[in-house]
Design an enzyme around this catalytic site. Sequence first.
Site, PDB file in Angstrom:
ATOM      1  N   LYS A  94      70.424   3.253 -17.912  1.00  0.00           N
ATOM      2  CA  LYS A  94      69.598   3.132 -16.813  1.00  0.00           C
ATOM      3  C   LYS A  94      70.147   2.942 -15.456  1.00  0.00           C
ATOM      4  O   LYS A  94      69.457   3.447 -14.481  1.00  0.00           O
ATOM      5  CB  LYS A  94      69.166   1.371 -17.010  1.00  0.00           C
ATOM      6  CG  LYS A  94      68.358   1.159 -18.126  1.00  0.00           C
ATOM      7  CD  LYS A  94      67.025   1.692 -18.039  1.00  0.00           C
ATOM      8  CE  LYS A  94      66.095   1.508 -19.220  1.00  0.00           C
ATOM      9  NZ  LYS A  94      64.745   1.845 -18.985  1.00  0.00           N
ATOM     10  N   GLU A 116      61.025  -4.139 -12.876  1.00  0.00           N
ATOM     11  CA  GLU A 116      60.846  -4.903 -14.069  1.00  0.00           C
ATOM     12  C   GLU A 116      61.767  -4.765 -15.068  1.00  0.00           C
ATOM     13  O   GLU A 116      62.649  -3.825 -14.951  1.00  0.00           O
ATOM     14  CB  GLU A 116      59.409  -4.192 -14.578  1.00  0.00           C
ATOM     15  CG  GLU A 116      59.374  -2.864 -15.401  1.00  0.00           C
ATOM     16  CD  GLU A 116      60.067  -1.757 -14.537  1.00  0.00           C
ATOM     17  OE1 GLU A 116      60.792  -0.910 -15.114  1.00  0.00           O
ATOM     18  OE2 GLU A 116      59.526  -1.682 -13.433  1.00  0.00           O
ATOM     19  N   SER A 377      71.796   5.367 -25.936  1.00  0.00           N
ATOM     20  CA  SER A 377      71.123   4.970 -24.689  1.00  0.00           C
ATOM     21  C   SER A 377      71.962   3.875 -24.395  1.00  0.00           C
ATOM     22  O   SER A 377      71.912   3.239 -22.833  1.00  0.00           O
ATOM     23  CB  SER A 377      69.673   4.719 -25.017  1.00  0.00           C
ATOM     24  OG  SER A 377      69.380   3.785 -25.803  1.00  0.00           O
TER      25      SER A 377
END
Length: 393
Positions: A94, A116, A377
């Site tokens: 992210k 969000e 990830s």
Amino acid sequence: MSSITVSPSTGVLGRFGQYGGRYIPESLIPACQAVAEAFAEAWADPGFRGSLSALLSAYAGRPTPLTPALRLSAELGVTVLLKREDLTHTGSHKINNVLGQALLARRMGRTRLIAETGAGMHGVATATAGALLGLPVKVFMGERDVERQAHNVFRMRLLGAEVIPVTTGSRTLKDATSEAMRHWVTDTDEAYYCVGSVIGPHPYPTMVREFQRVIGDEARRQCAAELASAVPDYVVACVGGGSNAAGTFAGFVDTSARLIGVEAEGGSGASHGALGVLHGFQSLFLQDEHGQIQEAHSIAAGLDYPGVGPEHAYLRDLGRARYVTVSDSEAIAAAVRMARAEGILPAIESAHALAWVARAAGTPDLPSGSTVLVTLSGRGDKDITTLIAEADL
């Protein structure tokens, strides 16, 4: 498989075939257009690209390693290479996207960030970037996710962000996204909406993919140095909205590698969705017989989304990428297996990709002797509470 070149979204509305576009209130059109214009200018500006690259290197810790999973490979009979996004600052992919969007927000003169989050990693990354750049942050998070990701909620608050629990609907990522968009409508002059995945109205799906393609570009170079064939036979990543997969696939879409997106069994928009509109874009969503969006379910909060980004829907239609599903129990078992075989605890989201590799290895879907790149990830620290409850140890 012969290589296929897939064009990025083109045109004012950012279409991927029939998917994408802008399905938003009139009041948000100027804000989205401003973001689109600012991103196009920034992405063409070597100064902006240089500033982002410097932050990704000195702050986020790029490039991330390509780690051979030697024991797991021996067990499965395939060569497994791990792209280690779990080793970035904040612990997931992210941060790549958030640093890009936060720099863009500052370039646009915006004074605060809205986000969000589901699993909390996008919220943590946004709170981190806000602290770094001096931008206040407000994060919307479903009440259920606040409870199961308390660790990340504390991290966000520790970094100075305001976390707003969303109590409507399923109280998960879908509802947090809806609430964040509603809030943005009221504050477009000062606030920047930092979308966490390849979803939302144009330009977000394209922009987020471009910020995340650093994963695939790095992995492509690393595989070229590591493998005699230069390109792995398979490239595998988990898919919720799909940003880590989109970034990974971007590095290999024009090669012979087979692209595999792994969805949660209860959040399988690409595998089982139908054409619909949600959160400002057209794509594939889980729906009932009346076309109403159905609630998704996944033990991984980051995959608990009823649809998929428009580029993934397009790649599916082209046959360039295949999308498969994994159950909660398979993902938990894969996380435990990776921890014990390699000393690496993956996020439960990433464990979905590993679970498919473990299930498919030695079958026609993933023949023995194949080489497979898996994007990790994120790391599993955030999932300890879930693993305590669910893992059979």
